[in-house]
Design a protein around this motif. Structure first.
Motif, PDB file in Angstrom:
ATOM      1  N   SER A 235       0.853  -1.191   0.000  1.00 53.74           N
ATOM      2  CA  SER A 235       0.000   0.000   0.000  1.00 53.74           C
ATOM      3  C   SER A 235       0.882   1.232   0.000  1.00 53.74           C
ATOM      4  O   SER A 235       1.932   1.254   0.644  1.00 53.74           O
ATOM      5  N   ARG A 236       0.433   2.261  -0.702  1.00 52.41           N
ATOM      6  CA  ARG A 236       1.185   3.524  -0.712  1.00 52.41           C
ATOM      7  C   ARG A 236       0.695   4.484   0.367  1.00 52.41           C
ATOM      8  O   ARG A 236       1.259   5.567   0.520  1.00 52.41           O
ATOM      9  N   ARG A 237      -0.330   4.091   1.098  1.00 51.21           N
ATOM     10  CA  ARG A 237      -0.872   5.001   2.109  1.00 51.21           C
ATOM     11  C   ARG A 237      -0.300   4.749   3.502  1.00 51.21           C
ATOM     12  O   ARG A 237      -0.459   5.574   4.394  1.00 51.21           O
ATOM     13  N   TRP A 238       0.385   3.594   3.687  1.00 54.82           N
ATOM     14  CA  TRP A 238       0.883   3.260   5.014  1.00 54.82           C
ATOM     15  C   TRP A 238       2.370   2.970   4.958  1.00 54.82           C
ATOM     16  O   TRP A 238       2.969   2.949   3.886  1.00 54.82           O
ATOM     17  N   LEU A 239       2.972   2.777   6.130  1.00 61.73           N
ATOM     18  CA  LEU A 239       4.426   2.751   6.232  1.00 61.73           C
ATOM     19  C   LEU A 239       4.981   1.341   6.406  1.00 61.73           C
ATOM     20  O   LEU A 239       4.295   0.433   6.888  1.00 61.73           O
ATOM     21  N   ASN A 240       6.240   1.190   6.054  1.00 62.64           N
ATOM     22  CA  ASN A 240       6.966  -0.068   6.225  1.00 62.64           C
ATOM     23  C   ASN A 240       7.339  -0.213   7.702  1.00 62.64           C
ATOM     24  O   ASN A 240       8.207   0.500   8.209  1.00 62.64           O
ATOM     25  N   VAL A 241       6.704  -1.163   8.380  1.00 60.38           N
ATOM     26  CA  VAL A 241       6.881  -1.269   9.834  1.00 60.38           C
ATOM     27  C   VAL A 241       8.250  -1.822  10.218  1.00 60.38           C
ATOM     28  O   VAL A 241       8.644  -1.725  11.389  1.00 60.38           O
ATOM     29  N   LEU A 242       8.997  -2.375   9.267  1.00 59.69           N
ATOM     30  CA  LEU A 242      10.350  -2.835   9.595  1.00 59.69           C
ATOM     31  C   LEU A 242      11.296  -1.663   9.845  1.00 59.69           C
ATOM     32  O   LEU A 242      12.411  -1.858  10.334  1.00 59.69           O
ATOM     33  N   TYR A 243      10.867  -0.442   9.506  1.00 62.46           N
ATOM     34  CA  TYR A 243      11.690   0.738   9.792  1.00 62.46           C
ATOM     35  C   TYR A 243      11.526   1.241  11.224  1.00 62.46           C
ATOM     36  O   TYR A 243      12.176   2.217  11.621  1.00 62.46           O
ATOM     37  N   ILE A 244      10.662   0.610  12.003  1.00 59.77           N
ATOM     38  CA  ILE A 244      10.501   1.016  13.408  1.00 59.77           C
ATOM     39  C   ILE A 244      11.802   0.752  14.177  1.00 59.77           C
ATOM     40  O   ILE A 244      12.390  -0.327  14.078  1.00 59.77           O
ATOM     41  N   ASP A 245      12.236   1.746  14.917  1.00 62.67           N
ATOM     42  CA  ASP A 245      13.370   1.595  15.831  1.00 62.67           C
ATOM     43  C   ASP A 245      12.809   1.005  17.123  1.00 62.67           C
ATOM     44  O   ASP A 245      12.208   1.711  17.938  1.00 62.67           O
ATOM     45  N   VAL A 246      12.972  -0.298  17.303  1.00 60.28           N
ATOM     46  CA  VAL A 246      12.298  -1.015  18.397  1.00 60.28           C
ATOM     47  C   VAL A 246      12.676  -0.458  19.765  1.00 60.28           C
ATOM     48  O   VAL A 246      11.819  -0.244  20.633  1.00 60.28           O
ATOM     49  N   THR A 247      13.945  -0.200  19.978  1.00 58.44           N
ATOM     50  CA  THR A 247      14.380   0.238  21.312  1.00 58.44           C
ATOM     51  C   THR A 247      13.950   1.672  21.628  1.00 58.44           C
ATOM     52  O   THR A 247      14.038   2.095  22.783  1.00 58.44           O
ATOM     53  N   ALA A 248      13.486   2.412  20.604  1.00 54.68           N
ATOM     54  CA  ALA A 248      13.008   3.781  20.840  1.00 54.68           C
ATOM     55  C   ALA A 248      11.512   3.831  21.127  1.00 54.68           C
ATOM     56  O   ALA A 248      10.976   4.896  21.433  1.00 54.68           O
ATOM     57  N   VAL A 249      10.826   2.701  21.031  1.00 50.45           N
ATOM     58  CA  VAL A 249       9.394   2.654  21.336  1.00 50.45           C
ATOM     59  C   VAL A 249       9.209   2.904  22.831  1.00 50.45           C
ATOM     60  O   VAL A 249       9.893   2.277  23.661  1.00 50.45           O
ATOM     61  N   PRO A 250       8.313   3.815  23.228  1.00 55.14           N
ATOM     62  CA  PRO A 250       8.150   4.128  24.659  1.00 55.14           C
ATOM     63  C   PRO A 250       7.851   2.916  25.536  1.00 55.14           C
ATOM     64  O   PRO A 250       8.191   2.914  26.725  1.00 55.14           O
ATOM     65  N   GLU A 251       7.229   1.891  24.972  1.00 55.31           N
ATOM     66  CA  GLU A 251       6.909   0.702  25.768  1.00 55.31           C
ATOM     67  C   GLU A 251       8.125  -0.186  26.019  1.00 55.31           C
ATOM     68  O   GLU A 251       8.085  -1.056  26.901  1.00 55.31           O
ATOM     69  N   PHE A 252       9.210  -0.006  25.263  1.00 55.76           N
ATOM     70  CA  PHE A 252      10.350  -0.914  25.384  1.00 55.76           C
ATOM     71  C   PHE A 252      10.973  -0.897  26.785  1.00 55.76           C
ATOM     72  O   PHE A 252      11.129  -1.957  27.407  1.00 55.76           O
ATOM     73  N   LEU A 288      13.518 -10.934  14.027  1.00 51.08           N
ATOM     74  CA  LEU A 288      13.952 -10.280  15.257  1.00 51.08           C
ATOM     75  C   LEU A 288      12.947  -9.219  15.706  1.00 51.08           C
ATOM     76  O   LEU A 288      12.514  -9.200  16.871  1.00 51.08           O
ATOM     77  N   LYS A 289      12.565  -8.339  14.803  1.00 52.50           N
ATOM     78  CA  LYS A 289      11.682  -7.232  15.191  1.00 52.50           C
ATOM     79  C   LYS A 289      10.278  -7.731  15.540  1.00 52.50           C
ATOM     80  O   LYS A 289       9.664  -7.267  16.518  1.00 52.50           O
ATOM     81  N   LEU A 290       9.775  -8.670  14.738  1.00 53.84           N
ATOM     82  CA  LEU A 290       8.407  -9.124  14.948  1.00 53.84           C
ATOM     83  C   LEU A 290       8.284 -10.138  16.080  1.00 53.84           C
ATOM     84  O   LEU A 290       7.187 -10.606  16.378  1.00 53.84           O
ATOM     85  N   SER A 291       9.408 -10.468  16.718  1.00 54.93           N
ATOM     86  CA  SER A 291       9.332 -11.270  17.940  1.00 54.93           C
ATOM     87  C   SER A 291       9.212 -10.380  19.175  1.00 54.93           C
ATOM     88  O   SER A 291       8.674 -10.806  20.204  1.00 54.93           O
ATOM     89  N   VAL A 292       9.675  -9.156  19.065  1.00 52.38           N
ATOM     90  CA  VAL A 292       9.668  -8.233  20.210  1.00 52.38           C
ATOM     91  C   VAL A 292       8.473  -7.282  20.167  1.00 52.38           C
ATOM     92  O   VAL A 292       7.878  -6.969  21.205  1.00 52.38           O
ATOM     93  N   LEU A 293       8.093  -6.828  18.989  1.00 53.66           N
ATOM     94  CA  LEU A 293       7.022  -5.835  18.884  1.00 53.66           C
ATOM     95  C   LEU A 293       5.686  -6.314  19.463  1.00 53.66           C
ATOM     96  O   LEU A 293       4.969  -5.513  20.081  1.00 53.66           O
ATOM     97  N   PRO A 294       5.309  -7.601  19.318  1.00 54.60           N
ATOM     98  CA  PRO A 294       4.069  -8.037  19.981  1.00 54.60           C
ATOM     99  C   PRO A 294       4.134  -7.902  21.500  1.00 54.60           C
ATOM    100  O   PRO A 294       3.117  -7.629  22.155  1.00 54.60           O
ATOM    101  N   VAL A 295       5.311  -8.088  22.067  1.00 50.74           N
ATOM    102  CA  VAL A 295       5.485  -7.931  23.512  1.00 50.74           C
ATOM    103  C   VAL A 295       5.247  -6.469  23.906  1.00 50.74           C
ATOM    104  O   VAL A 295       4.624  -6.178  24.936  1.00 50.74           O
ATOM    105  N   LEU A 296       5.726  -5.555  23.073  1.00 51.24           N
ATOM    106  CA  LEU A 296       5.528  -4.125  23.353  1.00 51.24           C
ATOM    107  C   LEU A 296       4.053  -3.750  23.215  1.00 51.24           C
ATOM    108  O   LEU A 296       3.554  -2.899  23.966  1.00 51.24           O
ATOM    109  N   TYR A 297       3.360  -4.371  22.268  1.00 57.54           N
ATOM    110  CA  TYR A 297       1.919  -4.115  22.134  1.00 57.54           C
ATOM    111  C   TYR A 297       1.186  -4.552  23.394  1.00 57.54           C
ATOM    112  O   TYR A 297       0.319  -3.821  23.905  1.00 57.54           O
ATOM    113  N   ARG A 298       1.529  -5.723  23.932  1.00 56.44           N
ATOM    114  CA  ARG A 298       0.883  -6.193  25.156  1.00 56.44           C
ATOM    115  C   ARG A 298       1.162  -5.238  26.320  1.00 56.44           C
ATOM    116  O   ARG A 298       0.278  -4.957  27.140  1.00 56.44           O
ATOM    117  N   THR A 299       2.382  -4.720  26.370  1.00 58.01           N
ATOM    118  CA  THR A 299       2.728  -3.742  27.404  1.00 58.01           C
ATOM    119  C   THR A 299       1.897  -2.477  27.240  1.00 58.01           C
ATOM    120  O   THR A 299       1.407  -1.899  28.227  1.00 58.01           O
TER     121      THR A 299
END
Length: 728
Positions: A235-252, A288-299
């Motif tokens: 999709s051209r309307r949404w972003l590539n989630v692999l560009y998320i900096d995991v350790t910069a997420v406030p929930e990390f 690597l990223k998609l193993s940690v990001l679900p944990v941050l969502y739960r947090t």
């Protein structure tokens, strides 16, 4: 059989060009068979003469009032009605509802400008003598004895795209252009991310640069990470989630589970290995990223949603503003992940089970209800990506950069992605877009991207185009539009046919440019149009008048005698560059590495043709050297005979300063050329033959900006651009 005259009449009305001028200057006729296929893809019933004629009559019946009208503020506010010959002028009145809530009313009789009822059944009336505010307004025309009014979206545009005040005042800006995934740092997770982008913004801003240009950062396929082309997005309307900096997420830092997971010796070892590779390992990065990001969502759910915090409210606001489009994207990603987990061959929606092949199917709606958390998790990822991108642009503004980020809008979407899966009739799946045969591509190009139907775009009041611009103008100072010639025409190819068996379809270029200028101002976003290749004369002036920056690649800017045009003679309303993502690097070009690599992987099987390319390259290198020397930008010690001159740092710096001294308002340089790299990021026309969209930079950002020669180059670029600004 369908009569040729009927076919060509239908094609003309549909906007299909029955002939075109090819790359060799000859008129080429499109066959009836190809026109018929394309008409069918546009929704015409082509079984026989009668059904085609009926389809034409139905599709092209003139409405009393067009559903959308696009006018410049400087235009006369004249409205045409197809009232019919027997219509009475006194029966019509009108009401204009402005975007700001103001209502203006009048009668046709009082505002009549032209009465052509006896000739073609039309009348023209003028809404107002003064200009209207730019925006999206609603016009209603009422007629006595008719229950409902005729209604049109009236789009009033400034007509000229926004430019930053510094650009308007003649300042010459420079910056870098990058593939975000290629950035290396000692802390990313094997792929350049938004944290790296923030660091690069600081590095460039501190050295006098005004922008960092990005490759498309559109949503790709989290469940199929090897589908990595940024120009074939889901999709051209949404972003590539692999560009998320995991350790910069406030929930990390709030998640003990995530901290333990990432801190484990095995995980750290995988991170180190994936960082050290020269090519992005998308599968490992995603794992690597998609193993940690679900944990941050739960947090997030535990810490914020349950407590209805401000952060939870911000997420809810993001979901609300994302609307149906966000739900579609998140549902696609969640469903794709579930299906891919049990069947690795499910690459995209064409491989979905039949009952899941459309977003609005009962099975998909049931999936959404039963998998609320899984769908919301992907909404959360889009929110994180949006937050981090916004923070980067805010940081650029804080540093005083004139432009900050510029984003790149791909020309289309992958035929297996979320946008096509959820499409409601705007995209034509029975056709793809590409390019007709030319000198560099004798077979033509087929990109496999379903195009937008211009007729449906108009019916929808251009809302899909407006939504696309708004999504891509967010969090940036400029938008580069890939293949901007597509606003005028696109080369349509019937699905399954070769690229040479296509035809051009016209688009409402003036309407689209008008809307582009309006959204440009609303988002305070300049526009750069990639206008390379065969450029029709009728769009060049339009782009110039619309304030769209042209795209000048030094290697392509040649005069009729084969010599290179001085960058001082480029139009000021342009972005100039030495190389692009579809070309070899500066070093690769000069040493002909691209030709040798092409020979190795079979792109040039004809030795005679290849030798011609080598000979032509030698001539071009000499002409470049002559031009740079003549303008005084060839460094001392660099020879004048291209056969014996290597592409070293001194020549590369001379070429960049030569371009920097030119008249283009914007100058974009590739980090690859600062690092003297030779391997390309992409070889057009290849899929398996070369690892496209994977090559990283050769050093980390810290190492790059510790180099004295790079810091000196940045200083000289800033000085040269300042002198160029003062010369105008």
């Amino acid at each position: 059989m369908v009569d040729s005259k009927t076919i060509r009449n239908a094609a003309n009305l549909a906007g299909l060009q029955c002939q075109y001028t090819n790359a060799w200057g000859s008129e080429t006729e499109v066959s009836d068979g190809q026109l018929l296929k394309l008409l069918e893809s546009l929704g015409y019933d082509t079984r026989d003469d009668e059904t085609l004629a009926a389809a034409v009559a139905r599709k092209h019946k003139k409405p009393v009032l067009d559903s959308v009208l696009v006018l410049k503020q400087s235009d006369a506010m004249d409205i045409r009605l197809n009232s019919g010959k027997s219509a009475r002028i006194g029966d019509f009145s009108w009401k204009l509802s402005l975007e700001n809530g103001e209502i203006i009313e009048g009668t046709l009789e009082a505002n009549l400008k032209e009465d052509r009822r006896e000739n073609d059944g039309t009348v023209v009336f003028r809404l107002l003598e003064q200009s209207l505010p730019a925006g999206y307004h609603t016009l209603e025309v009422s007629r006595k004895r008719r229950k409902t009014p005729y209604r049109a979206r009236l789009v009033v545009t400034p007509g000229v795209c926004y430019k930053q005040p510094s650009l308007e005042n003649g300042k010459k800006l420079w910056g870098t252009t990058i593939q975000l995934y290629s950035l290396k740092t000692d802390h990313n997770w094997g792929i350049g991310d938004f944290g790296d982008l923030r660091q690069l913004i600081g590095d460039i801003g501190n050295r006098g640069g005004s922008f960092v240009g990005l490759n498309p950062i559109h949503s790709l396929f989290p469940a199929n990470p090897e589908g990595a082309s940024p120009y074939s997005p889901s999709s051209r309307r949404w972003l590539n989630v692999l560009y998320i900096d995991v350790t910069a997420v406030p929930e990390f830092p709030l998640s003990e589970d995530a901290l333990q997971m990432v801190g484990a010796e095995e995980f750290q070892g995988r991170l180190q290995r994936v960082r050290e590779t020269s090519w992005v390992n998308y599968s490992e990065v995603a794992c690597l990223k998609l193993s940690v990001l679900p944990v941050l969502y739960r947090t997030f759910v535990e810490r914020h949603k349950g407590n209805k915090s401000e952060r939870a409210a911000a997420f809810e606001s993001f979901i609300e503003s994302g609307g149906e489009s966000l739900l579609q994207q998140a549902t696609f990603d969640a469903l794709h992940a579930e299906l891919k987990a049990t069947d690795d061959s499910v690459w995209g929606y064409p491989a979905f089970p039949a009952h899941y092949k459309r977003f609005n199917s009962p099975a998909v709606q049931s999936f959404i209800r039963k998998n609320h958390d899984a769908v919301e998790y992907y909404m959360y990822l889009q929110w994180l990506a949006d937050e981090q991108l916004a923070e980067v642009q805010a940081y650029a503004c804080k540093k005083g950069m004139d432009m900050g980020l510029y984003r790149d809008l791909a020309v289309g979407v992958c035929d297996g992605g979320s946008e096509v899966w959820a499409d409601d009739g705007v995209l034509c799946e029975e056709a793809g877009i590409g390019a007709p045969p030319d000198i560099l591509g004798p077979q033509g190009q087929s990109w496999g991207l379903p195009p937008m139907d211009p007729g449906v775009l108009r019916e929808r009041g251009y809302q899909p185009f407006i939504d696309l611009l708004r999504a891509n103008m967010a969090h940036c100072g400029a938008l580069r539009i890939d293949h901007i010639l597509g606003l005028l025409r696109l080369w349509w190819i019937p699905k399954g046919d070769s690229a040479s068996d296509g035809a051009y379809l016209s688009y409402p270029v003036d309407d689209l440019l008008g809307i582009l200028s309006l959204e440009s101002h609303r988002n305070r976003c300049s526009v750069i149009g990639e206008d390379l290749g065969t450029v029709p004369e009728e769009i060049t002036q339009r782009l110039l008048e619309a304030g769209v920056h042209s795209y000048k690649v030094f290697f392509f800017e040649t005069a009729t005698d084969g010599g290179y045009i001085s960058p001082a003679h480029y139009t000021s309303q342009s972005l100039s560059t030495l190389c692009t993502h579809d070309m070899p690097t500066l070093r690769g070009f000069w040493h002909c590495d691209d030709l040798r690599l092409g020979q190795e992987i079979g792109i040039y099987p004809d030795q005679q043709q290849l030798q011609v390319l080598f000979d032509e390259r030698a001539k071009n290198k000499q002409r470049m050297l002559d031009s740079i020397a003549w303008h005084g930008h060839l460094p001392e010690g660099v020879g004048r005979d291209a056969m014996f001159v290597p592409m070293d740092w001194y020549l590369a710096e001379g070429m960049q300063l030569h371009l920097a001294a030119g008249s283009s308002a914007l100058l974009g340089l590739q980090l690859e050329d600062w690092l003297e790299m030779d391997k390309p990021v992409n070889i057009p026309g290849t899929v398996e033959e070369y690892p496209n969209w994977r090559r990283k930079l050769s050093v980390t950002l810290d190492e790059m900006f510790a180099r004295e020669e790079i810091n000196t180059l940045c200083k000289r670029l800033t000085e040269t651009r300042t002198r160029a600004s003062n010369m105008e």
